[in-house]
Design a protein around this motif. Structure first.
Motif, PDB file in Angstrom:
ATOM      1  N   PRO A  86      62.817  49.350   1.215  1.00 15.74           N
ATOM      2  CA  PRO A  86      62.475  50.906   1.161  1.00 15.74           C
ATOM      3  C   PRO A  86      60.938  51.002   0.382  1.00 15.74           C
ATOM      4  O   PRO A  86      60.332  51.788   1.042  1.00 15.74           O
ATOM      5  CB  PRO A  86      63.475  51.770   0.221  1.00 15.74           C
ATOM      6  CG  PRO A  86      64.671  50.830   0.312  1.00 15.74           C
ATOM      7  CD  PRO A  86      64.075  49.482   0.517  1.00 15.74           C
ATOM      8  N   GLY A  87      60.632  50.410  -0.143  1.00 10.57           N
ATOM      9  CA  GLY A  87      59.453  50.437  -1.004  1.00 10.57           C
ATOM     10  C   GLY A  87      58.346  49.733  -0.321  1.00 10.57           C
ATOM     11  O   GLY A  87      56.894  49.747  -0.838  1.00 10.57           O
ATOM     12  N   TYR A  88      58.389  49.048   0.689  1.00 15.84           N
ATOM     13  CA  TYR A  88      57.389  48.330   1.610  1.00 15.84           C
ATOM     14  C   TYR A  88      56.784  49.262   2.418  1.00 15.84           C
ATOM     15  O   TYR A  88      57.203  49.817   3.224  1.00 15.84           O
ATOM     16  CB  TYR A  88      57.983  47.195   2.363  1.00 15.84           C
ATOM     17  CG  TYR A  88      56.927  46.423   3.467  1.00 15.84           C
ATOM     18  CD1 TYR A  88      56.370  45.531   3.016  1.00 15.84           C
ATOM     19  CD2 TYR A  88      57.094  46.815   4.695  1.00 15.84           C
ATOM     20  CE1 TYR A  88      55.310  44.871   3.672  1.00 15.84           C
ATOM     21  CE2 TYR A  88      55.938  46.095   5.563  1.00 15.84           C
ATOM     22  CZ  TYR A  88      55.049  45.171   4.887  1.00 15.84           C
ATOM     23  OH  TYR A  88      53.974  44.589   5.797  1.00 15.84           O
ATOM     24  N   PRO A  89      55.310  49.117   2.565  1.00 14.27           N
ATOM     25  CA  PRO A  89      54.455  47.897   1.741  1.00 14.27           C
ATOM     26  C   PRO A  89      53.968  48.440   0.411  1.00 14.27           C
ATOM     27  O   PRO A  89      53.218  47.879  -0.190  1.00 14.27           O
ATOM     28  CB  PRO A  89      53.439  47.897   2.779  1.00 14.27           C
ATOM     29  CG  PRO A  89      53.234  49.204   3.143  1.00 14.27           C
ATOM     30  CD  PRO A  89      54.569  49.713   3.450  1.00 14.27           C
ATOM     31  N   GLU A  97      49.383  46.883   1.268  1.00 13.12           N
ATOM     32  CA  GLU A  97      49.099  47.024   2.612  1.00 13.12           C
ATOM     33  C   GLU A  97      50.212  46.173   3.395  1.00 13.12           C
ATOM     34  O   GLU A  97      51.003  45.403   3.023  1.00 13.12           O
ATOM     35  CB  GLU A  97      47.851  46.249   2.712  1.00 13.12           C
ATOM     36  CG  GLU A  97      46.479  46.818   1.936  1.00 13.12           C
ATOM     37  CD  GLU A  97      45.269  46.104   2.248  1.00 13.12           C
ATOM     38  OE1 GLU A  97      45.113  45.245   3.187  1.00 13.12           O
ATOM     39  OE2 GLU A  97      44.470  46.197   1.441  1.00 13.12           O
ATOM     40  N   SER A  98      50.251  46.452   4.626  1.00  8.58           N
ATOM     41  CA  SER A  98      51.099  45.763   5.511  1.00  8.58           C
ATOM     42  C   SER A  98      50.761  44.522   5.852  1.00  8.58           C
ATOM     43  O   SER A  98      49.591  44.140   6.262  1.00  8.58           O
ATOM     44  CB  SER A  98      51.073  46.634   6.971  1.00  8.58           C
ATOM     45  OG  SER A  98      51.655  47.778   6.684  1.00  8.58           O
ATOM     46  N   ILE A  99      51.509  43.441   5.841  1.00  8.24           N
ATOM     47  CA  ILE A  99      51.117  42.058   5.679  1.00  8.24           C
ATOM     48  C   ILE A  99      51.847  41.025   6.795  1.00  8.24           C
ATOM     49  O   ILE A  99      51.424  39.977   6.876  1.00  8.24           O
ATOM     50  CB  ILE A  99      51.340  41.325   4.430  1.00  8.24           C
ATOM     51  CG1 ILE A  99      52.608  41.592   4.046  1.00  8.24           C
ATOM     52  CG2 ILE A  99      50.312  41.850   3.149  1.00  8.24           C
ATOM     53  CD1 ILE A  99      53.285  40.639   2.669  1.00  8.24           C
ATOM     54  N   LEU A 100      52.800  41.637   7.543  1.00 13.39           N
ATOM     55  CA  LEU A 100      53.518  40.802   8.305  1.00 13.39           C
ATOM     56  C   LEU A 100      52.672  40.242   9.476  1.00 13.39           C
ATOM     57  O   LEU A 100      52.743  38.918   9.731  1.00 13.39           O
ATOM     58  CB  LEU A 100      54.660  41.502   9.080  1.00 13.39           C
ATOM     59  CG  LEU A 100      55.871  42.165   8.277  1.00 13.39           C
ATOM     60  CD1 LEU A 100      56.999  42.795   9.077  1.00 13.39           C
ATOM     61  CD2 LEU A 100      56.499  41.129   7.307  1.00 13.39           C
ATOM     62  N   TYR A 101      51.769  40.746  10.066  1.00 12.19           N
ATOM     63  CA  TYR A 101      50.594  40.095  10.998  1.00 12.19           C
ATOM     64  C   TYR A 101      49.999  39.025  10.231  1.00 12.19           C
ATOM     65  O   TYR A 101      49.862  37.924  10.873  1.00 12.19           O
ATOM     66  CB  TYR A 101      49.895  41.198  11.550  1.00 12.19           C
ATOM     67  CG  TYR A 101      48.803  40.335  12.451  1.00 12.19           C
ATOM     68  CD1 TYR A 101      49.252  40.249  13.589  1.00 12.19           C
ATOM     69  CD2 TYR A 101      47.611  40.306  12.032  1.00 12.19           C
ATOM     70  CE1 TYR A 101      48.210  39.589  14.887  1.00 12.19           C
ATOM     71  CE2 TYR A 101      46.451  39.740  12.973  1.00 12.19           C
ATOM     72  CZ  TYR A 101      46.991  39.325  14.206  1.00 12.19           C
ATOM     73  OH  TYR A 101      46.208  38.754  15.092  1.00 12.19           O
TER      74      TYR A 101
END
Length: 280
Positions: A48-51, A87-91
């Motif tokens: 739930p806490g991502y990102p 920050e979003s890091i999946l990419y």
């Protein structure tokens, strides 16, 4: 959600939603050759806490991925997380893994065992193949240590069992991890006091530690860390524990400085010591 839609658009059939409600996703990554030699499945669970405040929980699945290869790739992903907090890091993770696979394909590394590779999802498989990949990930032999309150909270004041990991030595500096199941801050204090009774541990240049305790009643984590003079090391250790999704555990990493500066390598050794003792 924007990130997931973007990834689905970028990676097409290689991206799979395993469970949308639980935010479990899987992506098949390869070395970009016409007939890929090196492939890997990355499975992520987005908490739930991502990102903003929590990292993704991840598993790397490939028959050839063991030992040093696993450590180095896991360290790279954790470095990306630490460098891009909030920050979003999946990419970034997917492309880092692809970069490693391309390097393997271009290097003199022997190809992975064909028989083992065939256990992975076939390129021509439909989406159901990813569910098989996901189950394989769940059955990965690497087991993460997690303790429940019932296992360790028999008597709050009782000293929990303390486990000591194998030391790592590099250029005369030695690193060793220690682990204990804890369910209260008082137990953390008791374990630390017990460790410091050992003259060798007490004489370490740094005793870096982090702990995470899951509070069932509040559905939250009680967590803290200590650098002990090794700037940002405690925070990195806590991030590692978050990424591995461990709880009710205290990890201490002792470092005895040998007179030669190690630079960033010291953080890799701290991480590797901690990860080794958590997955043993």
């Amino acid at each position: 959600i924007d990130e997931i839609e973007a990834l689905s658009s970028i990676y097409g059939d290689d991206w799979c939603v395993v469970d949308g409600d639980e935010k479990i996703y899987c992506i098949k990554i390869n070395d970009c050759l016409d007939q890929p030699k090196w492939t890997l499945c990355l499975q992520v669970i987005l908490p739930p806490g991502y990102p903003a405040s929590e990292p993704p929980i991840y598993q790397l699945n490939a028959p050839w991925l063991r030992g040093q290869d696993y450590m180095e790739l896991a360290n790279s992903l954790e470095e990306i997380y630490v460098e891009n907090l909030g920050e979003s890091i999946l990419y970034l993770w997917v492309e880092k893994i692809r970069e490693v696979l391309i390097e393997k394909a271009q290097s003199s590394d022997p190809e992975p065992d064909i028989k083992k590779t065939s256990e992975e999802v076939d390129d021509d498989d439909d989406g159901d193949g990813f569910l098989l990949g996901y189950q394989q990930i769940q059955e990965d032999p690497i087991t993460i240590v997690n303790y429940t309150a019932s296992e360790s909270q028999e008597v709050d004041e009782e000293l929990p069992s303390i486990h000591h990991g194998n030391p790592i030595t590099d250029r005369r500096s030695t690193f060793q991890a220690h682990l204990a199941p804890v369910v209260t801050p008082r137990q953390v204090k008791t374990v630390l006091e017990k460790l410091y009774e050992n003259k060798k541990i007490a004489s370490a240049t740094h005793n870096i530690y982090a702990y995470r305790i899951y509070c069932e009643d509040k559905q939250t984590f009680l967590q803290d860390c200590e650098d002990d003079g090794e700037t940002a090391a405690g925070g990195r250790l806590l991030h590692l524990m978050q990424i591995l999704n461990v709880h009710n555990v205290l990890v201490v990493v002792s470092r005895w400085y040998g007179g030669i500066l190690l630079g960033p390598d010291r953080f890799k050794h701290i991480n590797n010591c901690a990860r080794n003792i958590l997955v043993e």
